[in-house]
Design an enzyme around this catalytic site. Structure first.
Site, PDB file in Angstrom:
ATOM      1  N   ASP A 112    -109.354 -85.112 -34.457  1.00  0.00           N
ATOM      2  CA  ASP A 112    -107.912 -85.076 -34.232  1.00  0.00           C
ATOM      3  C   ASP A 112    -107.357 -86.359 -34.839  1.00  0.00           C
ATOM      4  O   ASP A 112    -107.617 -87.448 -34.320  1.00  0.00           O
ATOM      5  CB  ASP A 112    -107.630 -85.027 -32.725  1.00  0.00           C
ATOM      6  CG  ASP A 112    -106.137 -85.042 -32.416  1.00  0.00           C
ATOM      7  OD1 ASP A 112    -105.325 -85.183 -33.369  1.00  0.00           O
ATOM      8  OD2 ASP A 112    -105.772 -84.931 -31.224  1.00  0.00           O
ATOM      9  N   ASN A 152    -106.312 -83.574 -45.523  1.00  0.00           N
ATOM     10  CA  ASN A 152    -105.437 -82.401 -45.596  1.00  0.00           C
ATOM     11  C   ASN A 152    -104.607 -82.201 -44.323  1.00  0.00           C
ATOM     12  O   ASN A 152    -103.532 -81.605 -44.382  1.00  0.00           O
ATOM     13  CB  ASN A 152    -106.286 -81.154 -45.865  1.00  0.00           C
ATOM     14  CG  ASN A 152    -105.501 -79.873 -45.648  1.00  0.00           C
ATOM     15  OD1 ASN A 152    -104.645 -79.514 -46.445  1.00  0.00           O
ATOM     16  ND2 ASN A 152    -105.764 -79.191 -44.538  1.00  0.00           N
ATOM     17  N   PHE A 180     -92.323 -79.166 -38.943  1.00  0.00           N
ATOM     18  CA  PHE A 180     -91.442 -78.351 -38.108  1.00  0.00           C
ATOM     19  C   PHE A 180     -90.822 -77.268 -38.983  1.00  0.00           C
ATOM     20  O   PHE A 180     -90.573 -77.484 -40.164  1.00  0.00           O
ATOM     21  CB  PHE A 180     -90.327 -79.215 -37.495  1.00  0.00           C
ATOM     22  CG  PHE A 180     -90.781 -80.073 -36.348  1.00  0.00           C
ATOM     23  CD1 PHE A 180     -90.623 -79.646 -35.038  1.00  0.00           C
ATOM     24  CD2 PHE A 180     -91.379 -81.306 -36.579  1.00  0.00           C
ATOM     25  CE1 PHE A 180     -91.046 -80.438 -33.975  1.00  0.00           C
ATOM     26  CE2 PHE A 180     -91.805 -82.107 -35.528  1.00  0.00           C
ATOM     27  CZ  PHE A 180     -91.637 -81.674 -34.216  1.00  0.00           C
ATOM     28  N   LYS A 181     -90.577 -76.121 -38.402  1.00  0.00           N
ATOM     29  CA  LYS A 181     -89.906 -75.044 -39.137  1.00  0.00           C
ATOM     30  C   LYS A 181     -88.452 -75.444 -39.420  1.00  0.00           C
ATOM     31  O   LYS A 181     -87.851 -76.221 -38.675  1.00  0.00           O
ATOM     32  CB  LYS A 181     -89.934 -73.737 -38.326  1.00  0.00           C
ATOM     33  CG  LYS A 181     -91.351 -73.204 -38.071  1.00  0.00           C
ATOM     34  CD  LYS A 181     -91.888 -72.488 -39.296  1.00  0.00           C
ATOM     35  CE  LYS A 181     -93.236 -71.844 -39.035  1.00  0.00           C
ATOM     36  NZ  LYS A 181     -94.377 -72.654 -39.463  1.00  0.00           N
ATOM     37  N   VAL A 182     -87.897 -74.865 -40.473  1.00  0.00           N
ATOM     38  CA  VAL A 182     -86.539 -75.224 -40.914  1.00  0.00           C
ATOM     39  C   VAL A 182     -85.509 -75.061 -39.790  1.00  0.00           C
ATOM     40  O   VAL A 182     -84.620 -75.894 -39.619  1.00  0.00           O
ATOM     41  CB  VAL A 182     -86.127 -74.359 -42.132  1.00  0.00           C
ATOM     42  CG1 VAL A 182     -84.697 -74.668 -42.560  1.00  0.00           C
ATOM     43  CG2 VAL A 182     -87.079 -74.627 -43.296  1.00  0.00           C
ATOM     44  N   ALA A 212     -87.761 -85.164 -42.376  1.00  0.00           N
ATOM     45  CA  ALA A 212     -88.849 -85.966 -41.797  1.00  0.00           C
ATOM     46  C   ALA A 212     -90.161 -85.674 -42.529  1.00  0.00           C
ATOM     47  O   ALA A 212     -90.948 -86.587 -42.807  1.00  0.00           O
ATOM     48  CB  ALA A 212     -88.985 -85.653 -40.313  1.00  0.00           C
ATOM     49  N   TYR A 213     -90.372 -84.404 -42.857  1.00  0.00           N
ATOM     50  CA  TYR A 213     -91.593 -84.020 -43.583  1.00  0.00           C
ATOM     51  C   TYR A 213     -91.624 -84.725 -44.942  1.00  0.00           C
ATOM     52  O   TYR A 213     -92.636 -85.283 -45.351  1.00  0.00           O
ATOM     53  CB  TYR A 213     -91.631 -82.499 -43.763  1.00  0.00           C
ATOM     54  CG  TYR A 213     -92.888 -82.002 -44.442  1.00  0.00           C
ATOM     55  CD1 TYR A 213     -94.084 -81.925 -43.732  1.00  0.00           C
ATOM     56  CD2 TYR A 213     -92.880 -81.608 -45.778  1.00  0.00           C
ATOM     57  CE1 TYR A 213     -95.246 -81.475 -44.357  1.00  0.00           C
ATOM     58  CE2 TYR A 213     -94.029 -81.154 -46.405  1.00  0.00           C
ATOM     59  CZ  TYR A 213     -95.215 -81.090 -45.683  1.00  0.00           C
ATOM     60  OH  TYR A 213     -96.367 -80.642 -46.302  1.00  0.00           O
ATOM     61  N   GLY A 214     -90.481 -84.707 -45.632  1.00  0.00           N
ATOM     62  CA  GLY A 214     -90.394 -85.348 -46.946  1.00  0.00           C
ATOM     63  C   GLY A 214     -90.701 -86.834 -46.879  1.00  0.00           C
ATOM     64  O   GLY A 214     -91.451 -87.369 -47.699  1.00  0.00           O
ATOM     65  N   VAL A 215     -90.128 -87.518 -45.880  1.00  0.00           N
ATOM     66  CA  VAL A 215     -90.381 -88.964 -45.738  1.00  0.00           C
ATOM     67  C   VAL A 215     -91.851 -89.217 -45.400  1.00  0.00           C
ATOM     68  O   VAL A 215     -92.469 -90.143 -45.932  1.00  0.00           O
ATOM     69  CB  VAL A 215     -89.446 -89.584 -44.671  1.00  0.00           C
ATOM     70  CG1 VAL A 215     -89.842 -91.041 -44.378  1.00  0.00           C
ATOM     71  CG2 VAL A 215     -87.988 -89.529 -45.131  1.00  0.00           C
TER      72      VAL A 215
END
Length: 276
Positions: free
Chosen positions: A62, A89, A94-96, A192-195
């Protein structure tokens, strides 16, 4: 076992991670470890590969849990004297349309995707043997998110001299800015995912630079990559690539021949180095 090459893939019980393990089982000349948070899911995935006539080994991991990372580190050190291939990997998104407050999304996403990945690297990179290969799975979203940052932030993230400490400060600042509701004003993009994936790509550049400085003669190659838009639980069913297609670039980087001296410290998509 110290003569047996060993490869480790994080977050590998499904999706791209599972496809990477499957491909490595067919091509990597040693033991391949599929890791997952949940032992039951990891064991199921290993059993599925066994039905295909492929042998993978399971180890719990984890990446949000430092003790779990260190348990894997100690196991690899004791049993194999290190490792040869590491594919980072594991990640979350989070979903859009998720209604979780953005500040919470930022904290949770960066905790796993950036800080968890960094902790794995901190513990396992010293174990990587000469001619080892390290692949940090990032995303094209890191490029588009970088383009949406303010000029000062872009300069920092593109800098060839940024340190890991400075990068960590920036990642923490993003989380703090979202909590204060000032991330727009401070020049951050609304993802947040992009950052988190900017963090992974820049971390890879820093790590490669450090390998050049500290272990030049070991010929270790470390890169960040984008698997593409892949049909997984994370990206959804409309994505353009199958998990097998998504695994192609990470596997290509994991299996770069021993006489290769590039790519290193690059951002790679479709087996091609992309500008950062």
């Amino acid at each position: 076992m110290s003569g047996t090459p060993v490869a480790v893939v994080t977050g590998a019980n499904k999706g791209i991670g599972f496809a990477i393990v499957r491909a490595l089982c067919k091509q990597f000349p040693g033991h391949v470890y599929l890791t997952a948070r949940e032992p039951s899911r990891g064991q199921e995935a290993v059993a599925k590969l066994q039905q295909e006539g492929l042998q993978a080994f399971f180890h719990q991991l984890d990446i949000d849990d430092l003790q779990s990372i260190r348990a894997l580190r100690d196991f690899l050190k004791e049993k194999y004297g290190g490792l040869n291939v590491l594919v980072n990997n594991a990640g979350i998104a989070f979903k859009v349309h998720d209604t979780t407050p953005f500040a919470v999304q930022a904290e949770v996403t960066l905790k796993t995707n950036f800080f968890g990945t960094r902790n794995v690297c901190t513990e396992l990179l010293p174990l990587v043997k000469p001619y080892g290969r390290v692949v940090n799975v990032s995303s094209m979203v890191s490029s588009s998110a970088l383009g949406s940052c303010s000029q000062p932030l872009q300069q920092k993230f593109r800098s060839d001299t940024i340190t890991e400490e400075e990068l960590v400060q920036l990642m923490n600042k993003f989380v703090e800015d979202t909590k204060k509701g000032v991330h727009d004003k401070e020049g951050w993009p609304n993802t947040a995912y992009g950052v988190s994936k900017i963090g992974v790509t820049v971390l890879s550049r820093i790590q490669a630079r450090r390998l050049n400085e500290e272990r030049k003669g070991d010929h270790i190659l470390l890169n960040a990559c984008c698997p593409g838009w892949v049909r997984t639980d994370m990206a959804g069913p409309r994505a353009t690539k199958s998990p097998e297609e998504g695994a192609e670039t990470p596997v290509y980087l994991a299996l770069l021949p021993s006489d290769a001296d590039a790519p290193h410290g690059q951002f790679v998509s479709d087996k091609t180095v992309r500008p950062w």
